[in-house]
Design a protein around this motif. Structure first.
Motif, PDB file in Angstrom:
ATOM      1  N   ASP A 105    -131.138 -86.498   8.614  1.00 23.55           N
ATOM      2  CA  ASP A 105    -131.311 -86.058   7.229  1.00 23.55           C
ATOM      3  C   ASP A 105    -132.379 -86.951   6.592  1.00 23.55           C
ATOM      4  N   ILE A 106    -133.452 -86.356   6.064  1.00 23.50           N
ATOM      5  CA  ILE A 106    -134.544 -87.165   5.497  1.00 23.50           C
ATOM      6  C   ILE A 106    -134.102 -87.941   4.269  1.00 23.50           C
ATOM      7  N   THR A 107    -132.938 -87.596   3.701  1.00 25.04           N
ATOM      8  CA  THR A 107    -132.430 -88.338   2.536  1.00 25.04           C
ATOM      9  C   THR A 107    -131.423 -89.413   2.940  1.00 25.04           C
ATOM     10  N   SER A 108    -131.231 -89.587   4.250  1.00 22.13           N
ATOM     11  CA  SER A 108    -130.270 -90.581   4.746  1.00 22.13           C
ATOM     12  C   SER A 108    -130.932 -91.472   5.791  1.00 22.13           C
ATOM     13  N   ARG A 109    -131.274 -92.704   5.395  1.00 22.06           N
ATOM     14  CA  ARG A 109    -131.891 -93.604   6.364  1.00 22.06           C
ATOM     15  C   ARG A 109    -130.922 -93.958   7.488  1.00 22.06           C
ATOM     16  N   GLU A 110    -129.654 -94.017   7.181  1.00 22.42           N
ATOM     17  CA  GLU A 110    -128.666 -94.323   8.212  1.00 22.42           C
ATOM     18  C   GLU A 110    -128.707 -93.288   9.341  1.00 22.42           C
ATOM     19  N   SER A 111    -128.806 -92.015   8.981  1.00 27.81           N
ATOM     20  CA  SER A 111    -128.835 -90.971  10.008  1.00 27.81           C
ATOM     21  C   SER A 111    -130.097 -91.087  10.863  1.00 27.81           C
ATOM     22  N   PHE A 112    -131.202 -91.548  10.262  1.00 25.13           N
ATOM     23  CA  PHE A 112    -132.434 -91.753  11.020  1.00 25.13           C
ATOM     24  C   PHE A 112    -132.318 -92.963  11.944  1.00 25.13           C
ATOM     25  N   LEU A 113    -131.715 -94.031  11.449  1.00 25.55           N
ATOM     26  CA  LEU A 113    -131.533 -95.222  12.269  1.00 25.55           C
ATOM     27  C   LEU A 113    -130.631 -94.943  13.472  1.00 25.55           C
ATOM     28  N   HIS A 114    -129.725 -93.996  13.329  1.00 24.13           N
ATOM     29  CA  HIS A 114    -128.816 -93.654  14.423  1.00 24.13           C
ATOM     30  C   HIS A 114    -129.463 -92.768  15.482  1.00 24.13           C
ATOM     31  N   VAL A 115    -130.651 -92.246  15.190  1.00 22.96           N
ATOM     32  CA  VAL A 115    -131.328 -91.369  16.152  1.00 22.96           C
ATOM     33  C   VAL A 115    -131.518 -92.076  17.492  1.00 22.96           C
ATOM     34  N   LYS A 116    -131.878 -93.353  17.441  1.00 21.42           N
ATOM     35  CA  LYS A 116    -132.105 -94.085  18.705  1.00 21.42           C
ATOM     36  C   LYS A 116    -130.834 -94.156  19.537  1.00 21.42           C
ATOM     37  N   ASP A 117    -129.680 -94.239  18.873  1.00 20.32           N
ATOM     38  CA  ASP A 117    -128.408 -94.274  19.599  1.00 20.32           C
ATOM     39  C   ASP A 117    -128.102 -92.915  20.224  1.00 20.32           C
ATOM     40  N   TRP A 118    -128.363 -91.843  19.479  1.00 21.75           N
ATOM     41  CA  TRP A 118    -128.152 -90.499  20.025  1.00 21.75           C
ATOM     42  C   TRP A 118    -129.084 -90.242  21.214  1.00 21.75           C
ATOM     43  N   LEU A 119    -130.316 -90.675  21.092  1.00 17.41           N
ATOM     44  CA  LEU A 119    -131.278 -90.471  22.171  1.00 17.41           C
ATOM     45  C   LEU A 119    -130.877 -91.262  23.412  1.00 17.41           C
ATOM     46  N   ARG A 120    -130.468 -92.510  23.217  1.00 15.95           N
ATOM     47  CA  ARG A 120    -130.033 -93.326  24.350  1.00 15.95           C
ATOM     48  C   ARG A 120    -128.825 -92.697  25.037  1.00 15.95           C
ATOM     49  N   GLU A 121    -127.886 -92.225  24.239  1.00 17.40           N
ATOM     50  CA  GLU A 121    -126.684 -91.600  24.796  1.00 17.40           C
ATOM     51  C   GLU A 121    -127.043 -90.360  25.614  1.00 17.40           C
ATOM     52  N   ALA A 122    -127.920 -89.525  25.068  1.00 22.91           N
ATOM     53  CA  ALA A 122    -128.309 -88.302  25.772  1.00 22.91           C
ATOM     54  C   ALA A 122    -129.018 -88.630  27.077  1.00 22.91           C
ATOM     55  N   ARG A 123    -129.922 -89.593  27.034  1.00 21.86           N
ATOM     56  CA  ARG A 123    -130.683 -89.939  28.245  1.00 21.86           C
ATOM     57  C   ARG A 123    -129.800 -90.554  29.328  1.00 21.86           C
ATOM     58  N   GLN A 124    -128.707 -91.164  28.933  1.00 21.33           N
ATOM     59  CA  GLN A 124    -127.780 -91.721  29.913  1.00 21.33           C
ATOM     60  C   GLN A 124    -127.024 -90.628  30.657  1.00 21.33           C
ATOM     61  N   CYS A 125    -126.953 -89.446  30.045  1.00 20.80           N
ATOM     62  CA  CYS A 125    -126.137 -88.358  30.610  1.00 20.80           C
ATOM     63  C   CYS A 125    -126.957 -87.303  31.342  1.00 20.80           C
ATOM     64  N   VAL A 126    -128.293 -87.372  31.270  1.00 25.69           N
ATOM     65  CA  VAL A 126    -129.127 -86.331  31.877  1.00 25.69           C
ATOM     66  C   VAL A 126    -130.231 -86.968  32.715  1.00 25.69           C
ATOM     67  N   GLU A 127    -130.860 -86.128  33.531  1.00 23.34           N
ATOM     68  CA  GLU A 127    -132.107 -86.525  34.172  1.00 23.34           C
ATOM     69  C   GLU A 127    -133.206 -86.240  33.152  1.00 23.34           C
ATOM     70  N   GLU A 128    -133.875 -87.279  32.684  1.00 26.79           N
ATOM     71  CA  GLU A 128    -134.778 -87.119  31.545  1.00 26.79           C
ATOM     72  C   GLU A 128    -135.854 -86.065  31.777  1.00 26.79           C
ATOM     73  N   GLN A 129    -136.342 -85.929  33.022  1.00 23.47           N
ATOM     74  CA  GLN A 129    -137.392 -84.961  33.298  1.00 23.47           C
ATOM     75  C   GLN A 129    -136.893 -83.519  33.196  1.00 23.47           C
ATOM     76  N   ASP A 130    -135.569 -83.339  33.112  1.00 20.21           N
ATOM     77  CA  ASP A 130    -134.992 -81.997  33.026  1.00 20.21           C
ATOM     78  C   ASP A 130    -134.835 -81.500  31.600  1.00 20.21           C
ATOM     79  N   VAL A 131    -135.089 -82.347  30.610  1.00 17.74           N
ATOM     80  CA  VAL A 131    -134.755 -81.996  29.225  1.00 17.74           C
ATOM     81  C   VAL A 131    -135.968 -82.132  28.305  1.00 17.74           C
TER      82      VAL A 131
END
Length: 237
Positions: A105-131
């Protein structure tokens, strides 16, 4: 007369000859209340709900889109809950996806700061070249309350090899573009041979296309309903 009948038969055969199109499975992730469900409802159903209840677990949505006269893609899109207590459920949906939209949410810096955590979590669960990953800055209709600049989003996306877009489900801005851009990128990678069908992976599937298939129709099925349908089919077999 006979030649004309043969031509009609050939035309009917071509019309009803089974064709094939692809199914791409896409997942939406990000903090609760960033508007993932609103994005998806706008894309699949063409409606905006101002105050929707938080997603519980996952919701399942479908829309068929046309990339060209010959290419139809069925998007199977999973809308995930952002609350921590549902994260274990979300994990199981990462592996069989070919597209991942991380929403803040562009009005929530917290949600933006958490993007790196979501990305790390997703990359841990997939083969990155597949997504294909896309970063989505949502709620640009609230420009006066913006706390995350467009440039910040662009820099993060570029540094992490992600596509980037800003959207608003409320004023219908860049909703189609977000999903279609990911779909087109997946298809381009298929054409290059970087992605394709694979046993045991449902990120991309080839499906028979019937004459009754319709473009642009979206519908939603809750995770609970989906499980009930699966159990019902088991009982009937």
């Amino acid at each position: 007369m006979m030649a004309m009948q043969n031509r009609h038969k050939s035309a009917d055969k071509a019309r009803f000859k089974p064709k094939y199109f692809y199914q791409f499975r896409i997942i939406l992730i990000g903090d609760s209340t960033v508007g993932k469900s609103s994005l998806l409802r706008q894309f699949t159903e063409g409606q905006f709900i101002e105050n929707s209840d938080p997603t519980v677990g996952v919701d399942f949505h479908v829309r068929v889109v046309m990339l060209s006269a010959d290419v139809r893609i069925k998007l199977q899109i999973w809308d995930t809950a952002g609350q921590e207590r549902f994260r274990s459920i979300t994990y199981s949906y990462y592996r069989n996806t070919v597209g991942c939209l991380i929403v803040y949410d562009i009005t929530s810096r917290e949600s933006f700061l958490h993007v790196k955590d979501w990305l790390r979590e997703a990359r841990q669960c997939v083969e990155e070249q597949d997504v294909v990953f896309m970063l989505v800055g949502h709620k640009i209709d609230k420009e006066s309350r913006r706390v995350v600049s467009t440039e910040e989003g662009e820099r993060f996306a570029e540094a992490n090899n992600m596509m980037f877009i800003e959207t608003s489900a409320k004023v219908l801005c860049n909703i189609e573009e977000a999903f279609i851009s990911v779909t087109e990128e997946v298809y381009k990678r298929m054409e290059r041979g970087d992605l394709g069908l694979r046993d045991g992976w449902d990120g991309i599937k080839a499906l028979p296309m019937r004459p009754t298939d319709v473009l642009g129709i979206g519908h939603a099925v809750s995770a609970e309903d989906l499980l009930e349908q699966q159990e019902s089919r088991k009982c009937c077999n």
